[in-house]
Structure formats: C-alpha cells, structure tokens
Design a protein around this motif. Structure first.
Motif, mmCIF file in Angstrom:
data_model
loop_
_atom_site.group_PDB
_atom_site.id
_atom_site.type_symbol
_atom_site.label_atom_id
_atom_site.label_comp_id
_atom_site.label_asym_id
_atom_site.label_seq_id
_atom_site.Cartn_x
_atom_site.Cartn_y
_atom_site.Cartn_z
ATOM 1 N N ARG A 175 1.101 -1.274 0.030
ATOM 2 C CA ARG A 175 -0.002 0.138 0.058
ATOM 3 C C ARG A 175 0.741 1.191 -0.021
ATOM 4 O O ARG A 175 1.987 1.271 0.594
ATOM 5 C CB ARG A 175 -0.931 0.061 1.381
ATOM 6 N N TYR B 177 1.022 5.223 1.269
ATOM 7 C CA TYR B 177 0.330 6.469 1.764
ATOM 8 C C TYR B 177 1.078 7.749 1.362
ATOM 9 O O TYR B 177 2.201 7.742 1.310
ATOM 10 C CB TYR B 177 0.273 6.344 3.446
ATOM 11 N N SER C 73 9.138 -1.533 10.838
ATOM 12 C CA SER C 73 7.492 -1.366 10.937
ATOM 13 C C SER C 73 6.911 -1.740 9.719
ATOM 14 O O SER C 73 5.757 -1.921 9.492
ATOM 15 C CB SER C 73 7.363 0.044 11.174
ATOM 16 N N ASP D 258 2.306 -5.673 4.209
ATOM 17 C CA ASP D 258 1.235 -5.935 4.901
ATOM 18 C C ASP D 258 1.480 -6.098 6.190
ATOM 19 O O ASP D 258 0.419 -6.023 7.263
ATOM 20 C CB ASP D 258 0.657 -7.419 4.415
ATOM 21 N N ARG D 259 2.489 -5.957 6.796
ATOM 22 C CA ARG D 259 2.709 -6.032 8.252
ATOM 23 C C ARG D 259 2.498 -4.455 8.978
ATOM 24 O O ARG D 259 2.394 -4.377 10.274
ATOM 25 C CB ARG D 259 4.240 -6.381 8.849
ATOM 26 N N SER E 68 1.122 -1.099 10.251
ATOM 27 C CA SER E 68 0.023 -0.134 10.529
ATOM 28 C C SER E 68 0.318 0.838 11.288
ATOM 29 O O SER E 68 1.338 0.673 11.949
ATOM 30 C CB SER E 68 -0.840 -1.346 11.403
ATOM 31 N N GLU F 84 -0.776 2.108 13.853
ATOM 32 C CA GLU F 84 -1.098 1.821 15.262
ATOM 33 C C GLU F 84 0.147 1.059 15.931
ATOM 34 O O GLU F 84 0.766 1.399 17.096
ATOM 35 C CB GLU F 84 -2.305 1.152 15.757
ATOM 36 N N LYS F 85 0.699 0.223 15.121
ATOM 37 C CA LYS F 85 1.682 -0.555 15.398
ATOM 38 C C LYS F 85 2.995 0.141 15.282
ATOM 39 O O LYS F 85 3.797 0.132 16.460
ATOM 40 C CB LYS F 85 1.979 -2.020 14.668
ATOM 41 N N LYS F 86 3.105 0.927 14.465
ATOM 42 C CA LYS F 86 4.337 1.949 14.248
ATOM 43 C C LYS F 86 4.354 2.930 15.574
ATOM 44 O O LYS F 86 5.348 3.097 15.995
ATOM 45 C CB LYS F 86 4.055 2.627 13.127
#
Length: 111
Positions: free
Chosen positions: A2, A4, A38, A60-61, A63, A65-67
């Motif tokens: 993806r 951004y 990340s 795909d790993r 996000s 929020e995780k970052k």
C-alpha cells in the motif's frame, strides 16, 4: 503493498528549515531501523516552502497503530521526534500535538 501520502508544515524560518534538512541527510540509525522494522519499504519526503509531503510504501505488516506503539517504546525515536518538533508545526486544523496528516487520494492514473 500500500502507498500512503502524508503532509506536515515546518516553521516558516529558513534557518530552521536548513537545520531540519541537514538532520534528514544523516537520520539517526535507530530511527532508520525503526522505520524498516515497521514494514515501511519505501519512504521519500519532499518540500515546497515550509510544506512537507511524505510518500510511504508499506508491506502487509505495517499499521500506523503498531508503528506508533513501537515508536513510543523506543527512547531514541522519542528523542528524535522531540527534537524534530523544534522545526515542525501542525497543519491548519490538526489536533494539538498531531504531526503528519494522512492525505486522501483524489486522482490516480496508471498507463
């Protein structure tokens, strides 16, 4: 994969903008490691005046929020981000303390 796009403003001060760009020619290794771990596979930042545009391609790993959670647990990333606030300011309409704002794609062309 993806992609951004995000935007942020710098303080409109030529000396501070030069300092900010100098830091980004030699980003701290811990910050680079955090970015890579990340799931961000490609990142570029562009500037016009005091406006920044960042493009990220992620796997795909990744996000947000995780970052954010990983960054908040990493003292060197926290130190870097606090230092960068010397140069950065939120976009008009940003929440207090909000840095990069996710941009909405409004046009795409593939040939």
């Amino acid at each position: 994969m993806r992609t951004y796009a995000l935007a942020l403003d710098l303080k409109d001060d030529p000396a501070l903008i030069r300092e900010y760009e100098a830091y980004h020619k030699n980003v701290w290794p811990e910050v680079l490691t955090s970015i890579k771990e990340s799931g961000i596979q490609f990142m570029q930042i562009y500037r016009t005046g005091n406006r920044l545009f960042m493009q990220m391609t992620v796997n795909d790993r990744f996000s947000f929020e995780k970052k954010a959670a990983a960054d908040n647990a990493n003292p060197k990333v926290i130190e870097w981000e606090e230092l960068m606030w010397k140069y950065q300011q939120g976009l008009p309409g940003a929440a207090p303390g909000q840095k990069w704002i996710l941009m909405e794609e409004i046009f795409s062309l593939e040939v």
